[in-house]
Write a protein that holds these residues in place. Structure first.
Motif, mmCIF file in Angstrom:
data_model
loop_
_atom_site.group_PDB
_atom_site.id
_atom_site.type_symbol
_atom_site.label_atom_id
_atom_site.label_comp_id
_atom_site.label_asym_id
_atom_site.label_seq_id
_atom_site.Cartn_x
_atom_site.Cartn_y
_atom_site.Cartn_z
ATOM 1 N N LEU A 165 44.718 38.076 41.807
ATOM 2 C CA LEU A 165 43.892 37.031 42.430
ATOM 3 C C LEU A 165 43.289 36.118 41.377
ATOM 4 O O LEU A 165 43.210 34.898 41.565
ATOM 5 C CB LEU A 165 42.781 37.676 43.265
ATOM 6 N N SER A 187 50.920 32.052 45.434
ATOM 7 C CA SER A 187 50.338 32.912 46.476
ATOM 8 C C SER A 187 51.353 33.920 47.020
ATOM 9 O O SER A 187 50.978 34.999 47.482
ATOM 10 C CB SER A 187 49.764 32.061 47.616
ATOM 11 N N VAL A 198 51.031 37.129 45.078
ATOM 12 C CA VAL A 198 49.870 37.916 45.505
ATOM 13 C C VAL A 198 50.200 38.642 46.799
ATOM 14 O O VAL A 198 49.927 39.832 46.961
ATOM 15 C CB VAL A 198 48.632 37.012 45.691
ATOM 16 N N MET A 205 41.472 29.453 47.609
ATOM 17 C CA MET A 205 41.733 30.353 46.488
ATOM 18 C C MET A 205 41.555 29.640 45.158
ATOM 19 O O MET A 205 40.946 30.156 44.231
ATOM 20 C CB MET A 205 43.149 30.914 46.586
#
Length: 324
Positions: A29, A40, A43, A322
């Motif tokens: 993250l 992303s 992740v 994010m």
């Protein structure tokens, strides 16, 4: 006394599993906010891979437990990455968690910056091993495969399988062979997997094209590592080593798979070294698939729907949250 010692060791192992899972997720993250690219998916993928391994671990861990029972992080991840929570009990990951970490580091540092990539991975592992010297959820070996292209060297990286013990390692090797690795590399591994002897009816081993190099390093210490006998058997790599690690576990496998997936010219010059045809290839894939199904029968808390997990990007508004 022995039973008590075993119980304590299992407790410590479980504690390290949870600790390393949380640290790896937190690190991913953190790194995704530092990259210009949309990472992303990486992740999302590591969340699913870790949640899956938590499901089949003994004792099993829920996503909540692997997130240190932190309600804030749990709710945030459920909102940004809902699919890993949904599918960790029914879909298989295509690769092990530390492969996602490697891809994130390469994206962040640039494939040409080999020394920086090696140093960054070393730092991550040192953090994971601080006060917990157990190899859980991280790799010990990095491999760099290089090919000359446009007057420069292009590098493709791979790490060793970041699982410990059966059945997790064998499950992820099978999943990678059937759904992720380049077909030349997958065929070579399936020639031996799951045993350490080659199948009589199928030989998908290969010889790398001239000009391609493959070099492995110990991530913690940085020293070079000679290819093991397994890698010599699979890819014709020159070595004097007699150690034969389980086929599919070595960093060379992932590194060469990435090279052959991305470099068309090198891929076209790969030479198969044994007896091979499409019929036998389908037969060996069925055999590996059956072995995988048998392994999964012995896992509690996971019922495979015969699909592999597809990583998802965060929605644009979530990506902004994010990065911000």
């Amino acid at each position: 006394m022995a039973a008590e010692q075993n119980k304590r060791e299992e407790f410590l192992k479980s504690d390290v599993f949870k600790r390393n899972a949380f640290q790896l997720i937190y690190k991913m993250l953190e790194m995704t906010t530092e990259t210009r690219e949309d990472t992303s998916e990486l992740v999302d993928e590591i969340l699913h891979s870790i949640f899956f391994l938590g499901r089949i671990n003994k004792p099993a861990f829920s996503p909540r437990e692997l997130l240190d029972n932190d309600d804030e992080i749990l709710e945030y991840l459920k909102e940004v990455h809902p699919e890993p929570f949904r599918w960790c009990s029914s879909r298989l990951p295509r690769r092990s968690p530390f492969s996602c970490v490697l891809d994130m580091v390469v994206s962040l540092k640039g494939q040409e910056n080999e020394d920086v990539i090696r140093t960054t991975l070393q730092e991550i592992i040192h953090e994971l091993m601080e006060n917990a010297p157990k190899k859980l959820l991280f790799s010990t070996t990095l491999c760099v495969s290089r090919v000359h292209k446009h007057k420069d060297w292009v590098r493709h990286y791979g790490v060793s399988m970041s699982t410990t013990g059966r059945p997790a390692g064998q499950i992820l090797v099978a999943a990678s062979c059937l759904s992720f690795w380049n077909e030349y590399v997958a065929d070579a591994v399936m020639s031996y997997y799951p045993q350490k002897r080659r199948k009589e009816y199928f030989n998908g081993t290969i010889q790398l094209p001239s000009g391609a190099s493959c070099e492995a390093f110990n991530i913690r210490g940085g020293e070079k590592i000679k290819p093991c006998l397994s890698c010599k058997n699979l890819f014709g790599l020159d070595t004097t080593e007699t150690q034969c690690w389980p086929y599919g576990n070595c960093a060379e496998v992932e590194s060469l798979s990435n090279l052959l997936r991305e470099e068309e010219e090198a891929r076209e010059r790969v030479r198969r070294t044994g007896n091979w045809n499409e019929e036998n290839r389908e037969k060996v894939r069925r055999e590996v698939s059956r072995h995988l199904m048998n392994l999964l029968k012995n896992t509690d808390g996971f019922a495979w729907d015969e699909n592999y997990y597809t990583p998802q990007r965060a929605r644009p508004e979530m990506e902004m949250m994010m990065k911000g």
